[in-house]
Motif scaffolding. Structure first.
Motif, PDB file in Angstrom:
ATOM      1  N   GLN A  68      72.428  20.889  46.667  1.00  0.00           N
ATOM      2  CA  GLN A  68      72.231  19.651  47.406  1.00  0.00           C
ATOM      3  C   GLN A  68      72.619  18.434  46.573  1.00  0.00           C
ATOM      4  O   GLN A  68      73.334  17.568  47.001  1.00  0.00           O
ATOM      5  N   GLU A  69      72.114  18.382  45.373  1.00  0.00           N
ATOM      6  CA  GLU A  69      72.378  17.309  44.427  1.00  0.00           C
ATOM      7  C   GLU A  69      72.168  17.903  43.052  1.00  0.00           C
ATOM      8  O   GLU A  69      71.682  19.026  42.931  1.00  0.00           O
ATOM      9  N   PRO A  70      72.552  17.210  41.995  1.00  0.00           N
ATOM     10  CA  PRO A  70      72.410  17.788  40.650  1.00  0.00           C
ATOM     11  C   PRO A  70      70.999  18.310  40.390  1.00  0.00           C
ATOM     12  O   PRO A  70      70.019  17.573  40.482  1.00  0.00           O
ATOM     13  N   GLY A  71      70.897  19.610  40.117  1.00  0.00           N
ATOM     14  CA  GLY A  71      69.612  20.224  39.796  1.00  0.00           C
ATOM     15  C   GLY A  71      68.783  20.639  40.990  1.00  0.00           C
ATOM     16  O   GLY A  71      67.675  21.153  40.822  1.00  0.00           O
ATOM     17  N   VAL A  72      69.287  20.439  42.208  1.00  0.00           N
ATOM     18  CA  VAL A  72      68.529  20.769  43.419  1.00  0.00           C
ATOM     19  C   VAL A  72      69.340  21.738  44.275  1.00  0.00           C
ATOM     20  O   VAL A  72      70.524  21.520  44.504  1.00  0.00           O
ATOM     21  N   GLU A  73      68.706  22.832  44.718  1.00  0.00           N
ATOM     22  CA  GLU A  73      69.368  23.806  45.569  1.00  0.00           C
ATOM     23  C   GLU A  73      68.513  24.076  46.802  1.00  0.00           C
ATOM     24  O   GLU A  73      67.284  23.957  46.761  1.00  0.00           O
ATOM     25  N   ARG A  74      69.166  24.449  47.873  1.00  0.00           N
ATOM     26  CA  ARG A  74      68.487  24.797  49.110  1.00  0.00           C
ATOM     27  C   ARG A  74      68.810  26.242  49.458  1.00  0.00           C
ATOM     28  O   ARG A  74      69.960  26.674  49.358  1.00  0.00           O
ATOM     29  N   MET A  75      67.799  27.013  49.849  1.00  0.00           N
ATOM     30  CA  MET A  75      67.997  28.398  50.238  1.00  0.00           C
ATOM     31  C   MET A  75      67.977  28.490  51.769  1.00  0.00           C
ATOM     32  O   MET A  75      67.054  28.007  52.418  1.00  0.00           O
ATOM     33  N   ILE A  76      69.025  29.101  52.326  1.00  0.00           N
ATOM     34  CA  ILE A  76      69.156  29.260  53.775  1.00  0.00           C
ATOM     35  C   ILE A  76      69.071  30.750  54.095  1.00  0.00           C
ATOM     36  O   ILE A  76      69.827  31.558  53.550  1.00  0.00           O
ATOM     37  N   ASP A  77      68.143  31.127  54.968  1.00  0.00           N
ATOM     38  CA  ASP A  77      67.968  32.518  55.362  1.00  0.00           C
ATOM     39  C   ASP A  77      68.893  32.856  56.523  1.00  0.00           C
ATOM     40  O   ASP A  77      69.024  32.077  57.478  1.00  0.00           O
ATOM     41  N   VAL A  78      69.508  34.032  56.447  1.00  0.00           N
ATOM     42  CA  VAL A  78      70.440  34.480  57.487  1.00  0.00           C
ATOM     43  C   VAL A  78      70.067  35.899  57.901  1.00  0.00           C
ATOM     44  O   VAL A  78      69.829  36.758  57.050  1.00  0.00           O
ATOM     45  N   ASP A  79      70.011  36.140  59.200  1.00  0.00           N
ATOM     46  CA  ASP A  79      69.699  37.462  59.742  1.00  0.00           C
ATOM     47  C   ASP A  79      70.853  37.889  60.655  1.00  0.00           C
ATOM     48  O   ASP A  79      70.893  37.546  61.840  1.00  0.00           O
ATOM     49  N   LEU A  80      71.803  38.621  60.079  1.00  0.00           N
ATOM     50  CA  LEU A  80      72.951  39.055  60.877  1.00  0.00           C
ATOM     51  C   LEU A  80      72.587  40.154  61.869  1.00  0.00           C
ATOM     52  O   LEU A  80      73.318  40.384  62.836  1.00  0.00           O
ATOM     53  N   TRP A  81      71.466  40.836  61.648  1.00  0.00           N
ATOM     54  CA  TRP A  81      71.024  41.828  62.623  1.00  0.00           C
ATOM     55  C   TRP A  81      70.626  41.130  63.923  1.00  0.00           C
ATOM     56  O   TRP A  81      70.921  41.612  65.018  1.00  0.00           O
ATOM     57  N   ARG A  82      69.963  39.987  63.797  1.00  0.00           N
ATOM     58  CA  ARG A  82      69.614  39.211  64.989  1.00  0.00           C
ATOM     59  C   ARG A  82      70.879  38.749  65.715  1.00  0.00           C
ATOM     60  O   ARG A  82      70.940  38.731  66.943  1.00  0.00           O
ATOM     61  N   PHE A  83      71.895  38.384  64.934  1.00  0.00           N
ATOM     62  CA  PHE A  83      73.169  37.998  65.534  1.00  0.00           C
ATOM     63  C   PHE A  83      73.756  39.156  66.335  1.00  0.00           C
ATOM     64  O   PHE A  83      74.252  38.970  67.456  1.00  0.00           O
ATOM     65  N   LEU A  84      73.696  40.377  65.794  1.00  0.00           N
ATOM     66  CA  LEU A  84      74.240  41.537  66.498  1.00  0.00           C
ATOM     67  C   LEU A  84      73.440  41.869  67.746  1.00  0.00           C
ATOM     68  O   LEU A  84      74.000  42.319  68.746  1.00  0.00           O
ATOM     69  N   GLN A  85      72.125  41.648  67.703  1.00  0.00           N
ATOM     70  CA  GLN A  85      71.276  42.034  68.826  1.00  0.00           C
ATOM     71  C   GLN A  85      71.275  41.005  69.947  1.00  0.00           C
ATOM     72  O   GLN A  85      71.231  41.367  71.133  1.00  0.00           O
ATOM     73  N   THR A  86      71.295  39.726  69.599  1.00  0.00           N
ATOM     74  CA  THR A  86      71.132  38.681  70.614  1.00  0.00           C
ATOM     75  C   THR A  86      72.344  37.766  70.746  1.00  0.00           C
ATOM     76  O   THR A  86      72.367  36.901  71.621  1.00  0.00           O
TER      77      THR A  86
END
Length: 370
Positions: A198-216
């Motif tokens: 995001q900025e120097p020294g700061v990170e953001r974690m984004i969760d991804v569920d590709l199984w949900r993508f396949l199902q819905t």
């Protein structure tokens, strides 16, 4: 009451008042430190906004300023600046399109009264992303962005910009996985994470569920990437036959895997099969067992990514469905060894040992017949 007493009371009152006012900021600071910031939808959109970097091609427009002649496009230089008339080099690295427009507005306000500056993205720079974990070729990759002229709205919505019709082909997590050779059969596609600076020294974690993508068909799970993202694909700890079969036919799985089948099969050697294939299917891809020569128990040798080797003996039953115990799924570079049965072993031994004598006896019989 004497004047001395009056001064004393006034002094004490003033001291108490001063002491009270000095403690108020401390109390306010303590209360403020206990307040948890609320992350609104607007905050999330700002975090996901495109930020400029070296290689971006931008268009700068200034309204109602005919005396300011601007080029059709400018490239952000390797040092993160853009060179513009009148104001010279302006640092825009890490700024959003809106933020960069605000900076330019401030710079041009020295020469223009109430300037109106806008910036659009003509050609985004290629994205450098990392893909690690359960993919066939983990590493760092450069992925190009195919797009028309891009505005803030089109970046947020992934639609065509002001430059013409057609949607932007913005790289997504599935594109990055494909570039890295596809997932392995051990991949846990339910708990993928994107580590985004995001900025120097700061990170953001984004969760991804590709199984949900396949199902819905939830396309929001196929997250658009940003320069500097790292995709982390963990290893699955459980085996779900139905899930393995469905994931294997997706476009983020490799099209084929290679398995070596040696020993008592019709066509021993390397066979190419689908990632969802089982031990039985691997044997059948090599033509099946040689009639009467094979043992029903085969050996499965697996070369693990950490350099170790796993060996298993499995009793083959071609009627079995996918099962880790009886008919396990095959991984790339697995080796299936089909050994000879006892009768075939004795026959080969006798053939090798007595072969010359049998040949000699044949010659003797020929001459004896004469």
């Amino acid at each position: 009451m004497s004047k001395g007493t009056t001064r004393l009371i006034a002094g004490l009152t003033l001291s108490v008042f001063i002491g009270t006012t000095q403690t108020l900021p401390a109390i306010a600071q303590t209360q403020a430190s206990q307040v948890t910031p609320i992350r609104s939808a607007a905050t999330s959109l700002v975090e996901d906004a495109y930020t400029l970097g070296s290689g971006d091609v931008i268009k700068v427009d200034s309204f109602d300023t005919q005396e300011l002649v601007l080029e059709p496009r400018y490239t952000v230089l390797p040092d993160g600046t853009v060179n513009l008339p009148w104001v010279g080099n302006v640092a825009v690295n890490g700024l959003t399109l809106k933020g960069a427009a605000e900076v330019l507005t401030q710079r041009y306000s020295r020469f223009i009264r109430k300037p109106i500056i806008t910036i659009s993205l003509v050609a985004p720079r290629p994205l450098k992303v990392g893909v690690i974990g359960e993919v066939n070729r983990p590493g760092s990759y450069i992925i190009s962005v195919i797009s028309n002229e891009t505005t803030v709205a089109s970046l947020n919505q992934r639609t065509g910009g002001d430059g013409g019709g057609g949607a932007n082909q913005w790289p997504t997590i599935i594109k990055a996985i494909q570039t890295a050779g596809g997932i392995t059969q051990s991949a846990n596609i339910r708990q993928i994470q994107i580590r985004r600076p995001q900025e120097p020294g700061v990170e953001r974690m984004i969760d991804v569920d590709l199984w949900r993508f396949l199902q819905t068909g939830e396309l929001s799970q196929d997250v658009s990437l940003r320069d500097g993202d790292t995709i982390i694909i963990p290893k699955s700890t459980t085996l779900d036959p139905a899930e393995i079969t469905q994931v294997a036919i997706t476009n983020f799985s490799p099209e084929i895997i290679r398995v070596n089948v040696v020993g008592e099969v019709v066509t021993p050697g390397t066979v190419q099969i689908r990632p969802s294939s089982t031990l039985n299917q691997g044997i059948m891809a090599a033509g099946g067992f040689k009639l009467g020569r094979n043992k029903k128990e085969v050996e499965l040798i697996r070369l693990n990514p950490d350099g170790t080797v796993t060996r298993r003996k499995i009793r083959v039953d071609l009627s079995k469905s996918l099962s880790e115990q009886d008919n396990p799924p095959l991984y790339n570079n697995d080796i299936i060894v089909v050994n000879r049965n006892a009768i075939a072993g004795i026959s080969d031994f006798l053939g090798g040992t007595l072969g010359p004598f049998l040949g000699l006896l044949g010659i003797v019989n020929i001459f004896g017949g004469n």
